[in-house]
Design a protein around this motif. Structure first.
Motif, PDB file in Angstrom:
ATOM      1  N   ASN A   1      27.767 -27.191 -11.505  1.00  0.00           N
ATOM      2  CA  ASN A   1      29.139 -27.120 -11.991  1.00  0.00           C
ATOM      3  C   ASN A   1      29.514 -25.778 -12.604  1.00  0.00           C
ATOM      4  O   ASN A   1      30.702 -25.533 -12.799  1.00  0.00           O
ATOM      5  N   PRO A   2      28.569 -24.916 -12.969  1.00  0.00           N
ATOM      6  CA  PRO A   2      28.968 -23.653 -13.622  1.00  0.00           C
ATOM      7  C   PRO A   2      30.020 -22.846 -12.870  1.00  0.00           C
ATOM      8  O   PRO A   2      30.867 -22.225 -13.500  1.00  0.00           O
ATOM      9  N   LEU A   3      29.989 -22.843 -11.549  1.00  0.00           N
ATOM     10  CA  LEU A   3      30.973 -22.065 -10.804  1.00  0.00           C
ATOM     11  C   LEU A   3      32.376 -22.625 -11.019  1.00  0.00           C
ATOM     12  O   LEU A   3      33.315 -21.878 -11.303  1.00  0.00           O
ATOM     13  N   LEU A   4      32.518 -23.947 -10.901  1.00  0.00           N
ATOM     14  CA  LEU A   4      33.829 -24.554 -11.097  1.00  0.00           C
ATOM     15  C   LEU A   4      34.289 -24.410 -12.539  1.00  0.00           C
ATOM     16  O   LEU A   4      35.460 -24.147 -12.814  1.00  0.00           O
ATOM     17  N   TYR A   5      33.356 -24.576 -13.473  1.00  0.00           N
ATOM     18  CA  TYR A   5      33.703 -24.391 -14.876  1.00  0.00           C
ATOM     19  C   TYR A   5      34.138 -22.953 -15.143  1.00  0.00           C
ATOM     20  O   TYR A   5      35.039 -22.696 -15.942  1.00  0.00           O
TER      21      TYR A   5
ATOM     22  N   LEU B   1      33.465 -10.835  -9.099  1.00  0.00           N
ATOM     23  CA  LEU B   1      32.062 -10.407  -9.113  1.00  0.00           C
ATOM     24  C   LEU B   1      31.144 -11.543  -9.542  1.00  0.00           C
ATOM     25  O   LEU B   1      30.028 -11.668  -9.040  1.00  0.00           O
ATOM     26  N   ILE B   2      31.623 -12.384 -10.463  1.00  0.00           N
ATOM     27  CA  ILE B   2      30.830 -13.541 -10.885  1.00  0.00           C
ATOM     28  C   ILE B   2      30.636 -14.508  -9.717  1.00  0.00           C
ATOM     29  O   ILE B   2      29.544 -15.041  -9.505  1.00  0.00           O
ATOM     30  N   VAL B   3      31.703 -14.718  -8.952  1.00  0.00           N
ATOM     31  CA  VAL B   3      31.607 -15.595  -7.778  1.00  0.00           C
ATOM     32  C   VAL B   3      30.626 -15.006  -6.765  1.00  0.00           C
ATOM     33  O   VAL B   3      29.816 -15.727  -6.168  1.00  0.00           O
ATOM     34  N   LEU B   4      30.691 -13.708  -6.592  1.00  0.00           N
ATOM     35  CA  LEU B   4      29.759 -13.055  -5.672  1.00  0.00           C
ATOM     36  C   LEU B   4      28.322 -13.165  -6.176  1.00  0.00           C
ATOM     37  O   LEU B   4      27.382 -13.216  -5.380  1.00  0.00           O
ATOM     38  N   PHE B   5      28.169 -13.198  -7.497  1.00  0.00           N
ATOM     39  CA  PHE B   5      26.822 -13.379  -8.064  1.00  0.00           C
ATOM     40  C   PHE B   5      26.282 -14.749  -7.666  1.00  0.00           C
ATOM     41  O   PHE B   5      25.116 -14.882  -7.301  1.00  0.00           O
ATOM     42  N   PHE B   6      27.132 -15.769  -7.727  1.00  0.00           N
ATOM     43  CA  PHE B   6      26.705 -17.096  -7.301  1.00  0.00           C
ATOM     44  C   PHE B   6      26.301 -17.078  -5.828  1.00  0.00           C
ATOM     45  O   PHE B   6      25.315 -17.694  -5.444  1.00  0.00           O
ATOM     46  N   SER B   7      27.063 -16.337  -5.035  1.00  0.00           N
ATOM     47  CA  SER B   7      26.762 -16.302  -3.597  1.00  0.00           C
ATOM     48  C   SER B   7      25.495 -15.515  -3.315  1.00  0.00           C
ATOM     49  O   SER B   7      24.865 -15.690  -2.282  1.00  0.00           O
TER      50      SER B   7
ATOM     51  N   GLY C   1      53.055 -17.278 -11.678  1.00  0.00           N
ATOM     52  CA  GLY C   1      52.805 -16.918 -10.279  1.00  0.00           C
ATOM     53  C   GLY C   1      51.674 -15.927 -10.128  1.00  0.00           C
ATOM     54  O   GLY C   1      50.851 -16.034  -9.203  1.00  0.00           O
ATOM     55  N   TYR C   2      51.603 -14.975 -11.047  1.00  0.00           N
ATOM     56  CA  TYR C   2      50.528 -13.975 -11.010  1.00  0.00           C
ATOM     57  C   TYR C   2      49.174 -14.630 -11.268  1.00  0.00           C
ATOM     58  O   TYR C   2      48.166 -14.292 -10.625  1.00  0.00           O
ATOM     59  N   ILE C   3      49.155 -15.583 -12.208  1.00  0.00           N
ATOM     60  CA  ILE C   3      47.924 -16.318 -12.485  1.00  0.00           C
ATOM     61  C   ILE C   3      47.493 -17.118 -11.260  1.00  0.00           C
ATOM     62  O   ILE C   3      46.310 -17.149 -10.892  1.00  0.00           O
ATOM     63  N   LEU C   4      48.460 -17.754 -10.593  1.00  0.00           N
ATOM     64  CA  LEU C   4      48.143 -18.528  -9.393  1.00  0.00           C
ATOM     65  C   LEU C   4      47.548 -17.643  -8.301  1.00  0.00           C
ATOM     66  O   LEU C   4      46.580 -18.026  -7.641  1.00  0.00           O
ATOM     67  N   LEU C   5      48.123 -16.483  -8.109  1.00  0.00           N
ATOM     68  CA  LEU C   5      47.598 -15.563  -7.094  1.00  0.00           C
ATOM     69  C   LEU C   5      46.178 -15.129  -7.427  1.00  0.00           C
ATOM     70  O   LEU C   5      45.313 -15.048  -6.547  1.00  0.00           O
ATOM     71  N   SER C   6      45.929 -14.855  -8.712  1.00  0.00           N
ATOM     72  CA  SER C   6      44.594 -14.441  -9.142  1.00  0.00           C
ATOM     73  C   SER C   6      43.590 -15.573  -8.931  1.00  0.00           C
ATOM     74  O   SER C   6      42.482 -15.355  -8.419  1.00  0.00           O
ATOM     75  N   ALA C   7      43.987 -16.794  -9.332  1.00  0.00           N
ATOM     76  CA  ALA C   7      43.099 -17.948  -9.166  1.00  0.00           C
ATOM     77  C   ALA C   7      42.858 -18.248  -7.692  1.00  0.00           C
ATOM     78  O   ALA C   7      41.726 -18.560  -7.288  1.00  0.00           O
ATOM     79  N   LEU C   8      43.911 -18.135  -6.886  1.00  0.00           N
ATOM     80  CA  LEU C   8      43.776 -18.394  -5.454  1.00  0.00           C
ATOM     81  C   LEU C   8      42.839 -17.378  -4.803  1.00  0.00           C
ATOM     82  O   LEU C   8      42.046 -17.727  -3.921  1.00  0.00           O
ATOM     83  N   LEU C   9      42.905 -16.132  -5.259  1.00  0.00           N
ATOM     84  CA  LEU C   9      42.006 -15.097  -4.734  1.00  0.00           C
ATOM     85  C   LEU C   9      40.555 -15.442  -5.036  1.00  0.00           C
ATOM     86  O   LEU C   9      39.685 -15.359  -4.151  1.00  0.00           O
ATOM     87  N   VAL C  10      40.277 -15.835  -6.271  1.00  0.00           N
ATOM     88  CA  VAL C  10      38.909 -16.164  -6.671  1.00  0.00           C
ATOM     89  C   VAL C  10      38.410 -17.388  -5.913  1.00  0.00           C
ATOM     90  O   VAL C  10      37.272 -17.414  -5.425  1.00  0.00           O
ATOM     91  N   ILE C  11      39.251 -18.413  -5.802  1.00  0.00           N
ATOM     92  CA  ILE C  11      38.858 -19.622  -5.077  1.00  0.00           C
ATOM     93  C   ILE C  11      38.598 -19.306  -3.606  1.00  0.00           C
ATOM     94  O   ILE C  11      37.645 -19.818  -3.004  1.00  0.00           O
TER      95      ILE C  11
END
Length: 262
Positions: free
Chosen positions: A58-62, A30-36, A119-129
């Motif tokens: 940089n806030p989005l990447l941070y 939702l935060i990423v969508l806020f940026f968009s 692996g679960y963290i990677l999937l979550s991060a990959l989804l957000v990215i």
């Protein structure tokens, strides 16, 4: 070894951790969508990720880096009790009744935690990215360096929880050790960055030695962030020294476990 990996996966799937991470991932999405929602449209040719940060900052990447750091912290807390519970009398008799060495127990369980939780963290991060890439109509391979940070950090912090777990068989002590090390690394990094006289005092020498020995995940995250932005890395020492620290601590943990009778 395979059974230990599956045990860790089963523990994660039947715990509350999986739901907590799902909630946090949804919030981050939702935060990423806020940026968009800022209606930023980039249609330049030959875009680099630096160009994107000129528009959205940089806030989005941070935020994504902070998001992965939070997931790592939760994973460390969730798994801090794994080794203390394994080394309880009833559990240890079960594991050591199998054709499994003490070294294989540590390696197998650690691999299982990294495979399941990491692996679960990677999937979550990959989804957000992926959401960020889709919403901003942009893609850069360098951004995937963010996925490297969770695995490395989890490996480093697990080395501490395993070491403390083997010695004290306490999840509380393991979490305390990680928290103290986490705070200490920031202080030591600050101390190292200061200008010092040619001749240091004994306390200063001790602090400097601790800086070179202890892990530096805060500086490692800075290296990863520079890689994401395709910036030159001036100093790789925090990354490889932290990795070597973790390897050494795992090795010492195996030696300690081998020296104990169960």
């Amino acid at each position: 070894m395979k059974a230990l990996v599956l045990d860790s996966l089963d523990e994660m799937l039947h715990g509350k951790f999986i739901y907590l991470i799902a909630i946090i991932t949804a919030i981050m999405a939702l935060i990423v969508l806020f940026f968009s929602s800022l209606n930023i449209h980039i249609k330049m040719r030959n875009l680099t990720i630096e160009d994107v940060t000129n528009f959205i900052g940089n806030p989005l990447l941070y935020s994504i880096c902070l998001f992965t750091s939070l997931l790592i912290a939760l994973s460390v807390i969730a798994t801090a009790g794994h080794f203390p519970s394994i080394l309880q009398k009833s559990s240890v008799e079960f594991y050591f009744s199998k054709p499994l060495s003490k070294g294989q127990l540590i390696i197998g369980k650690t691999t299982g935690i990294i495979f399941s939780y990491g692996g679960y963290i990677l999937l979550s991060a990959l989804l957000v990215i992926s959401i960020a890439f889709i919403k901003f109509n942009f893609f850069a391979w360098t951004a995937l360096y963010i996925l490297f940070f969770p695995i490395l950090s989890l490996f480093i912090w697990l080395s501490i929880t395993v070491f403390i777990g083997v010695i004290f068989r306490s999840a509380v002590f393991s979490i305390m050790a990680v928290f103290i090390t986490w705070l200490l690394q920031y202080f030591l990094s600050w101390f190292h960055s200061m200008e010092h006289a040619v001749t240091r005092s004994t306390p200063e020498e001790i602090l400097m030695i601790l800086y070179y020995i202890l892990p530096k995940t805060s500086e490692t995250s800075g290296i990863i962030f520079d890689l994401v932005l395709n910036k030159p890395i001036e100093n790789w020492f925090p990354l490889y020294s932290s990795f070597l620290f973790a390897l050494a601590l795992f090795y010492v943990s195996i030696l300690i476990l081998k020296s104990k009778d169960y």
